[in-house]
Enzyme design. Structure first.
Site, PDB file in Angstrom:
ATOM      1  N   ASP A 104       0.791  -1.233   0.000  1.00 18.58           N
ATOM      2  CA  ASP A 104       0.000   0.000   0.000  1.00 18.58           C
ATOM      3  C   ASP A 104       0.824   1.285   0.000  1.00 18.58           C
ATOM      4  O   ASP A 104       0.259   2.384  -0.016  1.00 18.58           O
ATOM      5  CB  ASP A 104      -0.970   0.000   1.205  1.00 18.58           C
ATOM      6  CG  ASP A 104      -0.251  -0.194   2.552  1.00 18.58           C
ATOM      7  OD1 ASP A 104       0.943   0.152   2.659  1.00 18.58           O
ATOM      8  OD2 ASP A 104      -0.902  -0.690   3.488  1.00 18.58           O
ATOM      9  N   HIS A 119       6.269  -8.041  -1.460  1.00 15.35           N
ATOM     10  CA  HIS A 119       5.214  -8.391  -2.424  1.00 15.35           C
ATOM     11  C   HIS A 119       4.978  -7.317  -3.475  1.00 15.35           C
ATOM     12  O   HIS A 119       3.983  -7.365  -4.187  1.00 15.35           O
ATOM     13  CB  HIS A 119       3.906  -8.679  -1.667  1.00 15.35           C
ATOM     14  CG  HIS A 119       3.979  -9.900  -0.802  1.00 15.35           C
ATOM     15  ND1 HIS A 119       3.258 -10.043   0.364  1.00 15.35           N
ATOM     16  CD2 HIS A 119       4.707 -11.036  -0.929  1.00 15.35           C
ATOM     17  CE1 HIS A 119       3.546 -11.224   0.905  1.00 15.35           C
ATOM     18  NE2 HIS A 119       4.416 -11.833   0.156  1.00 15.35           N
ATOM     19  N   CYS A 148      -1.679  -1.025 -21.782  1.00 15.34           N
ATOM     20  CA  CYS A 148      -0.437  -0.258 -21.791  1.00 15.34           C
ATOM     21  C   CYS A 148      -0.535   0.929 -22.753  1.00 15.34           C
ATOM     22  O   CYS A 148      -0.877   0.743 -23.926  1.00 15.34           O
ATOM     23  CB  CYS A 148       0.706  -1.183 -22.203  1.00 15.34           C
ATOM     24  SG  CYS A 148       2.291  -0.352 -22.363  1.00 15.34           S
ATOM     25  N   THR A 189       0.860  -9.082  11.657  1.00 11.58           N
ATOM     26  CA  THR A 189       0.847 -10.177  10.678  1.00 11.58           C
ATOM     27  C   THR A 189       0.493 -11.496  11.342  1.00 11.58           C
ATOM     28  O   THR A 189       0.923 -11.766  12.462  1.00 11.58           O
ATOM     29  CB  THR A 189       2.205 -10.267   9.921  1.00 11.58           C
ATOM     30  OG1 THR A 189       2.201 -11.435   9.102  1.00 11.58           O
ATOM     31  CG2 THR A 189       3.401 -10.287  10.846  1.00 11.58           C
ATOM     32  N   ASN A 214       0.555  -6.974  18.138  1.00  5.05           N
ATOM     33  CA  ASN A 214      -0.652  -7.485  17.471  1.00  5.05           C
ATOM     34  C   ASN A 214      -1.766  -7.569  18.523  1.00  5.05           C
ATOM     35  O   ASN A 214      -1.499  -7.980  19.660  1.00  5.05           O
ATOM     36  CB  ASN A 214      -0.356  -8.890  16.886  1.00  5.05           C
ATOM     37  CG  ASN A 214      -1.346  -9.305  15.810  1.00  5.05           C
ATOM     38  OD1 ASN A 214      -2.550  -9.143  15.961  1.00  5.05           O
ATOM     39  ND2 ASN A 214      -0.830  -9.848  14.734  1.00  5.05           N
TER      40      ASN A 214
HETATM   41  P1  NAD Z   1      -3.330 -11.036   7.615  1.00  3.66           P
HETATM   42  O1  NAD Z   1      -4.486 -10.457   6.877  1.00  3.66           O
HETATM   43  O2  NAD Z   1      -3.106 -12.489   7.487  1.00  3.66           O
HETATM   44  O3  NAD Z   1      -3.454 -10.691   9.175  1.00  3.66           O
HETATM   45  C1  NAD Z   1      -3.581  -9.408   9.694  1.00  3.66           C
HETATM   46  C2  NAD Z   1      -2.993  -9.379  11.091  1.00  3.66           C
HETATM   47  O4  NAD Z   1      -3.080  -8.048  11.586  1.00  3.66           O
HETATM   48  C3  NAD Z   1      -3.710 -10.274  12.121  1.00  3.66           C
HETATM   49  O5  NAD Z   1      -2.751 -10.977  12.864  1.00  3.66           O
HETATM   50  C4  NAD Z   1      -4.468  -9.272  12.997  1.00  3.66           C
HETATM   51  O6  NAD Z   1      -4.631  -9.723  14.323  1.00  3.66           O
HETATM   52  C5  NAD Z   1      -3.537  -8.075  12.926  1.00  3.66           C
HETATM   53  N1  NAD Z   1      -4.164  -6.787  13.212  1.00  3.66           N
HETATM   54  C6  NAD Z   1      -5.439  -6.384  13.021  1.00  3.66           C
HETATM   55  N2  NAD Z   1      -5.612  -5.110  13.426  1.00  3.66           N
HETATM   56  C7  NAD Z   1      -4.400  -4.687  13.867  1.00  3.66           C
HETATM   57  C8  NAD Z   1      -3.926  -3.467  14.416  1.00  3.66           C
HETATM   58  N3  NAD Z   1      -4.732  -2.405  14.575  1.00  3.66           N
HETATM   59  N4  NAD Z   1      -2.626  -3.374  14.776  1.00  3.66           N
HETATM   60  C9  NAD Z   1      -1.791  -4.447  14.627  1.00  3.66           C
HETATM   61  N5  NAD Z   1      -2.182  -5.621  14.117  1.00  3.66           N
HETATM   62  C10 NAD Z   1      -3.472  -5.733  13.735  1.00  3.66           C
HETATM   63  O7  NAD Z   1      -2.062 -10.186   7.198  1.00  3.66           O
HETATM   64  P2  NAD Z   1      -0.628 -10.635   6.710  1.00  3.66           P
HETATM   65  O8  NAD Z   1      -0.046 -11.593   7.663  1.00  3.66           O
HETATM   66  O9  NAD Z   1       0.092  -9.376   6.390  1.00  3.66           O
HETATM   67  O10 NAD Z   1      -0.889 -11.409   5.355  1.00  3.66           O
HETATM   68  C11 NAD Z   1      -1.726 -10.856   4.372  1.00  3.66           C
HETATM   69  C12 NAD Z   1      -1.137 -10.744   2.985  1.00  3.66           C
HETATM   70  O11 NAD Z   1      -2.035  -9.926   2.248  1.00  3.66           O
HETATM   71  C13 NAD Z   1       0.188 -10.057   2.947  1.00  3.66           C
HETATM   72  O12 NAD Z   1       1.007 -10.862   2.197  1.00  3.66           O
HETATM   73  C14 NAD Z   1      -0.043  -8.718   2.225  1.00  3.66           C
HETATM   74  O13 NAD Z   1       0.729  -8.672   1.033  1.00  3.66           O
HETATM   75  C15 NAD Z   1      -1.455  -8.761   1.735  1.00  3.66           C
HETATM   76  N6  NAD Z   1      -2.289  -7.588   2.151  1.00  3.66           N
HETATM   77  C16 NAD Z   1      -1.752  -6.338   2.146  1.00  3.66           C
HETATM   78  C17 NAD Z   1      -2.514  -5.275   2.537  1.00  3.66           C
HETATM   79  C18 NAD Z   1      -1.872  -3.896   2.528  1.00  3.66           C
HETATM   80  O14 NAD Z   1      -1.002  -3.635   1.690  1.00  3.66           O
HETATM   81  N7  NAD Z   1      -2.271  -3.013   3.455  1.00  3.66           N
HETATM   82  C19 NAD Z   1      -3.826  -5.450   2.961  1.00  3.66           C
HETATM   83  C20 NAD Z   1      -4.353  -6.743   2.945  1.00  3.66           C
HETATM   84  C21 NAD Z   1      -3.558  -7.808   2.548  1.00  3.66           C
END
Ligand code: NAD
Length: 244
Positions: A104, A119, A148, A189, A214
């Site tokens: 993001d 990613h 493109c 995460t 977390n």
């Molecule tokens: P995930 O969706 O598997 O898990 C999210 C984690 O964040 C959970 O453990 C949850 O408890 C925690 N969480 C929720 N609210 C929170 C807060 N306020 N503060 C701290 N932690 C909080 O996420 P992941 O493990 O990053 O895996 C998801 C994949 O999806 C990643 O590979 C990523 O590339 C992608 N993704 C990215 C975005 C982004 O760029 N913002 C958004 C969604 C998914």
């Protein structure tokens, strides 16, 4: 919690190589939902639109959903205090690098300079044929599929779809940063996405202290985490910064 924060701060002060490994949770307070869980994006959308083979076979359908999630919705998001706090730590030379799973761009918008994007990044688009790259804001995304401007072939967001490999430079830089870590902050995460989830394990094997932030326990909590700071990323980061 106060004692745990103080302990974490002491370790960060002592460390000469602190890194952060971040996931979707760090951006939740910026208004971007995670993929998984009750309010996750995959409860609303079908993840197959981000499968690379599906994307090539169904570019119009995939692009319609991709635009809605990543460009109509993500574009509104602004960095929150957790992103800003990490940027402050880098400026004060207390943080060497961020390894992020997020796409993001919010770490960079908060001012962080050394960000290894495991990613990729949604703000950039890449042509699937001529490899022309463009910032998403310079391309008309309203007609799906997005083509493109140089060669009229299919454009793709420059982040990793399901079925694609990790960019080698990001992978190498991340491994190197993880191996050098004396302290790694693991923020927001679940630790379920491979191979990104291996980075904290690499750090731990190199004898880093793992400080996890977390609101919920993750795969790391009962395995490699040394200090679990249970709470929202922005609130815990505020406590850390205030005590440093
Ligand atoms: P995930 O969706 O598997 O898990 C999210 C984690 O964040 C959970 O453990 C949850 O408890 C925690 N969480 C929720 N609210 C929170 C807060 N306020 N503060 C701290 N932690 C909080 O996420 P992941 O493990 O990053 O895996 C998801 C994949 O999806 C990643 O590979 C990523 O590339 C992608 N993704 C990215 C975005 C982004 O760029 N913002 C958004 C969604 C998914």
């Amino acid at each position: 919690m106060e004692t745990l924060i103080k302990e974490a701060v002491k370790l960060i002060k002592k460390s000469d190589y602190t890194t952060a490994f971040t996931g979707a949770g760090i951006s939740v307070e910026s208004g971007i939902p995670p993929f998984r869980g009750e309010k996750g994006l995959w409860n609303k959308y079908d993840p197959q639109v981000l499968d690379i083979h599906y994307f090539y076979s169904n570019p119009k359908e995939s692009w319609t959903v991709i635009k809605e999630i990543f460009y109509d919705f993500f574009d509104e998001a602004k960095p929150n205090f957790a992103h800003i706090g990490l940027a402050k730590l880098e400026k004060q030379e207390k943080l060497k690098a961020i390894i992020t799973q997020n796409i993001d761009n919010l770490h960079q918008e908060a001012g962080s300079k050394i960000v290894h994007e495991f990613h990729g990044n949604s703000k950039q688009l890449i042509c699937t044929s001529c490899k022309f790259k463009a910032h998403a804001s310079t391309v008309n995304l309203n007609k799906a599929p997005v083509l493109c401007p140089e060669c009229n072939h299919l454009l793709k967001p420059d982040f990793i779809f399901f079925g694609e490999g990790i960019p080698s430079h990001a992978y190498q830089n991340s491994i190197e940063a993880a191996q050098k870590s004396k302290v790694m902050l693991v923020i927001g995460t679940t630790g379920e996405v491979m191979p990104a989830c291996h980075m904290p394990v690499v750090a731990k094997q190199s004898e880093a202290i793992i400080i996890e932030i977390n609101p919920e326990k993750s795969k790391f909590t009962s395995s490699i985490t040394d200090i679990f700071l249970q709470g929202k990323a922005s609130e815990i980061m505020k406590e850390i910064i205030n005590n440093l």
